[in-house]
Design a protein around this motif. Structure first.
Motif, PDB file in Angstrom:
ATOM      1  N   THR A 149      75.157  23.049  41.152  1.00  0.00           N
ATOM      2  CA  THR A 149      75.385  22.505  39.809  1.00  0.00           C
ATOM      3  C   THR A 149      76.753  21.841  39.730  1.00  0.00           C
ATOM      4  O   THR A 149      76.894  20.775  39.136  1.00  0.00           O
ATOM      5  N   GLN A 173      74.524  15.629  39.977  1.00  0.00           N
ATOM      6  CA  GLN A 173      73.237  15.918  39.343  1.00  0.00           C
ATOM      7  C   GLN A 173      72.687  14.621  38.748  1.00  0.00           C
ATOM      8  O   GLN A 173      73.441  13.706  38.433  1.00  0.00           O
ATOM      9  N   GLN A 174      71.381  14.557  38.573  1.00  0.00           N
ATOM     10  CA  GLN A 174      70.779  13.336  38.075  1.00  0.00           C
ATOM     11  C   GLN A 174      69.962  13.605  36.827  1.00  0.00           C
ATOM     12  O   GLN A 174      69.155  14.535  36.781  1.00  0.00           O
ATOM     13  N   LEU A 175      70.193  12.782  35.793  1.00  0.00           N
ATOM     14  CA  LEU A 175      69.301  12.792  34.638  1.00  0.00           C
ATOM     15  C   LEU A 175      68.085  11.972  35.049  1.00  0.00           C
ATOM     16  O   LEU A 175      68.207  10.791  35.374  1.00  0.00           O
ATOM     17  N   ARG A 176      66.932  12.611  35.062  1.00  0.00           N
ATOM     18  CA  ARG A 176      65.716  11.917  35.510  1.00  0.00           C
ATOM     19  C   ARG A 176      65.051  11.195  34.342  1.00  0.00           C
ATOM     20  O   ARG A 176      65.007  11.691  33.230  1.00  0.00           O
ATOM     21  N   TYR A 230      68.875  17.742  31.137  1.00  0.00           N
ATOM     22  CA  TYR A 230      69.397  18.449  32.313  1.00  0.00           C
ATOM     23  C   TYR A 230      69.713  19.865  31.866  1.00  0.00           C
ATOM     24  O   TYR A 230      70.367  20.073  30.839  1.00  0.00           O
TER      25      TYR A 230
END
Length: 163
Positions: A51, A56-59, A70
């Motif tokens: 984390t 990290q990716q916002l899909r 997220y």
């Protein structure tokens, strides 16, 4: 004999020259480390260490033409009330050039800003247990948002209240 010695000498010299030409520069590696020793009554760490260690990716949800939220979990051990704030004013947005996407960041269901917000109450009798609490990051960005690759850092500051 002298001719053989000269040839042998030349061969040895060529061997040293070619060996030094094949030698490579040493390769170095720097490893950045950090060790945090928490106090016995206040600890915060993500359940999944990636984390905070990986991007990290916002899909994107093609069906709704919006981003999926997220979500992450944090382990918290506390005896006093815990407050959280965003590390800086840019912690609640993603940017792509001069374009921005605003984020809503909540910890344990409470919206965060650059002002510390109490998100976990004090634990009566001391905090000897570690409990999991949710972090949620959402955005209202949708298909009308300008195309681009947006990035940013959500910086969180956890602190205990002072008596």
């Amino acid at each position: 004999m002298l001719k053989k010695l000269s040839l042998l000498s030349a061969a040895v010299s060529l061997t040293f020259i070619s060996a030094s030409a094949l030698a490579t520069d040493p390769i170095t590696a720097d490893i950045r480390l950090e060790a945090i020793v928490p106090t016995s009554d206040f600890q915060v760490s993500p359940v999944d260490q990636t984390t905070t260690s990986l991007k990290q990716q916002l899909r994107w949800d093609a069906a709704t033409e919006k981003f999926f939220p997220y979500q992450a979990q944090f382990n918290v051990k506390n005896s006093k009330a815990v407050k959280v704030k965003l590390a800086n004013a840019d912690s609640d947005k993603l940017t792509s050039g001069n374009k921005e996407i605003d984020l809503t960041i909540k910890f344990n269901g409470k919206a965060l800003s650059t002002t510390a917000t109490e998100v976990i109450g004090a634990v009566a009798g001391g905090g000897n247990q570690i409990k999991k609490y949710p972090l949620d990051i959402t955005t209202d960005a949708n298909k009308s948002t300008a195309a681009g690759t947006y990035s940013g850092t959500v910086g969180l500051v956890f602190e205990v209240t002072t008596p």
